[in-house]
Write a protein that holds these residues in place. Structure first.
Motif, PDB file in Angstrom:
ATOM      1  N   UNK A  30       0.844  -1.200   0.000  1.00 35.16           N
ATOM      2  CA  UNK A  30       0.000   0.000   0.000  1.00 35.16           C
ATOM      3  C   UNK A  30       0.877   1.246   0.000  1.00 35.16           C
ATOM      4  N   UNK A  31       1.958   1.220   0.771  1.00 39.20           N
ATOM      5  CA  UNK A  31       2.841   2.370   0.856  1.00 39.20           C
ATOM      6  C   UNK A  31       3.560   2.699  -0.440  1.00 39.20           C
ATOM      7  N   UNK A  32       3.557   1.760  -1.403  1.00 35.18           N
ATOM      8  CA  UNK A  32       4.219   1.978  -2.691  1.00 35.18           C
ATOM      9  C   UNK A  32       3.243   2.312  -3.816  1.00 35.18           C
ATOM     10  N   UNK A  33       1.945   2.414  -3.503  1.00 35.79           N
ATOM     11  CA  UNK A  33       0.996   2.772  -4.551  1.00 35.79           C
ATOM     12  C   UNK A  33       1.299   4.174  -5.079  1.00 35.79           C
ATOM     13  N   UNK A  34       1.305   4.352  -6.390  1.00 32.25           N
ATOM     14  CA  UNK A  34       1.539   5.696  -6.931  1.00 32.25           C
ATOM     15  C   UNK A  34       0.289   6.560  -6.805  1.00 32.25           C
ATOM     16  N   UNK A  35       0.418   7.810  -7.145  1.00 32.75           N
ATOM     17  CA  UNK A  35      -0.739   8.709  -7.147  1.00 32.75           C
ATOM     18  C   UNK A  35      -1.816   8.149  -8.064  1.00 32.75           C
ATOM     19  N   UNK A  36      -3.046   8.111  -7.581  1.00 31.20           N
ATOM     20  CA  UNK A  36      -4.144   7.539  -8.351  1.00 31.20           C
ATOM     21  C   UNK A  36      -4.219   6.039  -8.289  1.00 31.20           C
ATOM     22  N   UNK A  37      -3.317   5.425  -7.521  1.00 33.22           N
ATOM     23  CA  UNK A  37      -3.249   3.971  -7.492  1.00 33.22           C
ATOM     24  C   UNK A  37      -4.330   3.284  -6.692  1.00 33.22           C
ATOM     25  N   UNK A  38      -5.046   4.016  -5.849  1.00 31.15           N
ATOM     26  CA  UNK A  38      -6.080   3.373  -5.036  1.00 31.15           C
ATOM     27  C   UNK A  38      -7.207   2.788  -5.882  1.00 31.15           C
ATOM     28  N   UNK A  39      -7.468   3.342  -7.031  1.00 33.61           N
ATOM     29  CA  UNK A  39      -8.467   2.754  -7.929  1.00 33.61           C
ATOM     30  C   UNK A  39      -7.783   2.052  -9.096  1.00 33.61           C
ATOM     31  N   UNK A  40      -6.825   2.705  -9.725  1.00 25.11           N
ATOM     32  CA  UNK A  40      -6.108   2.070 -10.822  1.00 25.11           C
ATOM     33  C   UNK A  40      -6.992   1.844 -12.037  1.00 25.11           C
ATOM     34  N   UNK A  41      -6.419   1.253 -13.087  1.00 21.83           N
ATOM     35  CA  UNK A  41      -7.185   1.042 -14.320  1.00 21.83           C
ATOM     36  C   UNK A  41      -8.193  -0.093 -14.192  1.00 21.83           C
ATOM     37  N   UNK A  42      -9.237  -0.014 -14.999  1.00 20.30           N
ATOM     38  CA  UNK A  42     -10.205  -1.109 -15.078  1.00 20.30           C
ATOM     39  C   UNK A  42      -9.628  -2.214 -15.955  1.00 20.30           C
ATOM     40  N   UNK A  43      -9.678  -3.438 -15.455  1.00 26.77           N
ATOM     41  CA  UNK A  43      -9.236  -4.590 -16.237  1.00 26.77           C
ATOM     42  C   UNK A  43      -9.814  -5.844 -15.609  1.00 26.77           C
ATOM     43  N   UNK A  44     -10.073  -6.841 -16.449  1.00 25.39           N
ATOM     44  CA  UNK A  44     -10.695  -8.070 -15.960  1.00 25.39           C
ATOM     45  C   UNK A  44      -9.805  -8.811 -14.977  1.00 25.39           C
ATOM     46  N   UNK A  45      -8.476  -8.605 -15.067  1.00 23.66           N
ATOM     47  CA  UNK A  45      -7.565  -9.345 -14.194  1.00 23.66           C
ATOM     48  C   UNK A  45      -7.132  -8.525 -12.976  1.00 23.66           C
ATOM     49  N   UNK A  46      -7.686  -7.346 -12.805  1.00 28.98           N
ATOM     50  CA  UNK A  46      -7.324  -6.487 -11.680  1.00 28.98           C
ATOM     51  C   UNK A  46      -8.538  -6.213 -10.803  1.00 28.98           C
ATOM     52  N   UNK A  47      -8.271  -5.819  -9.574  1.00 27.84           N
ATOM     53  CA  UNK A  47      -9.272  -5.241  -8.689  1.00 27.84           C
ATOM     54  C   UNK A  47      -8.809  -3.850  -8.298  1.00 27.84           C
ATOM     55  N   UNK A  48      -9.725  -2.926  -8.012  1.00 27.84           N
ATOM     56  CA  UNK A  48      -9.280  -1.646  -7.453  1.00 27.84           C
ATOM     57  C   UNK A  48      -8.613  -1.912  -6.103  1.00 27.84           C
ATOM     58  N   UNK A  49      -7.394  -1.468  -5.864  1.00 27.42           N
ATOM     59  CA  UNK A  49      -6.748  -1.739  -4.572  1.00 27.42           C
ATOM     60  C   UNK A  49      -7.572  -1.301  -3.367  1.00 27.42           C
ATOM     61  N   UNK A  50      -8.308  -0.196  -3.499  1.00 27.87           N
ATOM     62  CA  UNK A  50      -9.121   0.258  -2.380  1.00 27.87           C
ATOM     63  C   UNK A  50     -10.220  -0.748  -2.072  1.00 27.87           C
ATOM     64  N   UNK A  51     -10.817  -1.312  -3.118  1.00 27.67           N
ATOM     65  CA  UNK A  51     -11.828  -2.352  -2.899  1.00 27.67           C
ATOM     66  C   UNK A  51     -11.176  -3.600  -2.306  1.00 27.67           C
ATOM     67  N   UNK A  52     -10.028  -3.992  -2.835  1.00 30.26           N
ATOM     68  CA  UNK A  52      -9.390  -5.238  -2.397  1.00 30.26           C
ATOM     69  C   UNK A  52      -8.957  -5.159  -0.935  1.00 30.26           C
ATOM     70  N   UNK A  53      -8.455  -4.019  -0.511  1.00 36.44           N
ATOM     71  CA  UNK A  53      -8.070  -3.826   0.891  1.00 36.44           C
ATOM     72  C   UNK A  53      -9.288  -4.015   1.789  1.00 36.44           C
ATOM     73  N   UNK A  54     -10.383  -3.368   1.461  1.00 31.75           N
ATOM     74  CA  UNK A  54     -11.587  -3.536   2.270  1.00 31.75           C
ATOM     75  C   UNK A  54     -12.106  -4.958   2.248  1.00 31.75           C
TER      76      UNK A  54
END
Length: 385
Positions: A30-54
């Motif tokens: 989490x401490x290495x996420x770049x600016x805007x990284x809490x949501x990140x791009x939409x992709x079928x193989x990704x989750x938004x980091x903010x959602x995944x943390x919760x």
């Protein structure tokens, strides 16, 4: 001992410490996420980091604090938590559009859940809570690996540089016909439902690579036109290649007529001492066929682990088996862990450079869709007979 849902025998304090260590690994990422990284791009193989943390916090609360003997669940410490974080009911594509709590609010939720879980464990460590605490531990560690996959996929700078190098001797190990036991037993510590239960299967004679295929060896397949000709590809594999437009491995480029591979945010020359990573099952099958060989069956791979010369744990390794239930399968309480993915996903074994050591055991069955290239996955080959 709960023989239906066995556990590893950790004390309450050990479980609390291990859960804290897993959370510490997540917080480092989490401490290495770049600016805007809490949501990140939409992709079928990704989750938004903010959602995944919760979701990780929600999962621990659900199974360690909220689960009731009658199969129901008590209320969450966070309002509307189920509507936000239940991966079984929240569609993947909607996760970027939810009214997700801010990171500070998730931090507070996480701290409250961790404190309550510690109290629950120390108040009486019975087999039920011990099982769910371990389930939540491994669930979090798998998500930590998913974060590493996302960091690699998106080219983020990681908190550390995992070591993926090591001598990969071009050696093959021969085995006479015999028998091997697939699955895990009740005396081996915590196991997942898809490992149950141990059963013997025959294994015809075969030989198998002692190490996973290297980057340099895979480059020979690429340079020989492996992505340009359909020979060796399965029908599904060639359809994937055509639809995706793949003409080389993901994260590869040519620079001054030489191949390079991207590791997170850095480009490196290929190596004969690094296992080939980030290939999907279709690519692995095609390369193995080009070599006149094929992917191992799970029974062959497991039998090979009995030899000291068999080197594993440097990559998740694609097998030729479909991910399917063992005889008599019954889902554990977290019913959506494996059951929904049978027959559509491929099986992998071994564990890669960012896999926690507790998940690097021969009986652990990983699984991904055959077209996935983002996992730290490679392969080895066996004789085609």
């Amino acid at each position: 001992m709960n023989r239906t849902r066995p556990v590893s025998g950790h004390t309450a304090n050990q479980l609390i410490e291990r859960l804290a260590q897993a959370r510490g690994r997540l917080r480092t990422l989490i401490g290495c996420l770049p600016a805007g990284g809490w949501l990140g791009p939409r992709a079928a193989h990704l989750n938004p980091p903010l959602w995944e943390y919760g979701h990780i916090v929600w999962f621990q609360e659900r199974w360690c604090l909220r689960a009731r003997p009658d199969g129901g669940f008590a209320a969450s410490l966070l309002a509307a938590a189920d509507a936000l974080y239940d991966s079984s009911s929240v569609p993947h594509d909607c996760r970027w559009d939810l009214a997700l709590p801010e990171p500070a609010a998730v931090d507070e939720y996480a701290e409250r859940v961790a404190a309550a879980v510690a109290v629950r464990l120390r108040s009486g460590l019975d087999p039920e809570i011990a099982y769910f605490a371990e389930l939540c531990l491994y669930h979090e560690l798998m998500h930590v690996e998913a974060w590493w996959m996302a960091f690699q996929n998106l080219g983020y700078a990681p908190p550390e540089r995992p070591d993926v190098a090591g001598a990969l001797p071009a050696q093959r190990l021969a085995f006479a016909a015999g028998e091997v036991e697939l699955g895990s037993g009740s005396g081996e510590g915590f196991i997942f439902d898809n490992e149950k239960w141990r059963h013997a299967v025959p294994v015809p004679a075969f030989d198998i690579d002692a190490s996973p295929l290297s980057e340099a060896a895979f480059a020979e397949f690429v340079d020989a036109g492996g992505y340009r000709r359909s020979a060796g590809w399965t029908e599904a594999g060639w359809a994937w290649r055509a639809a995706s437009g793949a003409c080389q491995p993901v994260y590869w480029r040519q620079q001054n007529a030489a191949w390079q591979v991207r590791r997170f945010d850095r480009w490196l020359p290929l190596s004969a001492d690094r296992p080939m990573l980030h290939v999907n099952r279709h690519e692995a099958e095609a390369c193995a066929a080009w070599m006149g060989r094929r992917l191992p069956a799970a029974a062959q791979w497991l039998r090979a682990t009995q030899r000291l010369e068999f080197r594993w744990g440097m990559a998740w390794e694609w097998l030729r088996d479909a991910f399917a239930p063992y005889p008599g399968f019954a889902p554990d309480p977290y019913r959506d862990y494996a059951q929904p993915w049978f027959h559509t996903h491929g099986e992998l074994r071994g564990g890669g450079p960012v896999t926690d050591a507790s998940l690097k055991r021969p009986g652990f069955r990983n699984f991904y869709l055959p077209e996935r290239r983002d996992p730290f996955a490679g392969f080895r080959t066996v004789s085609a007979d």
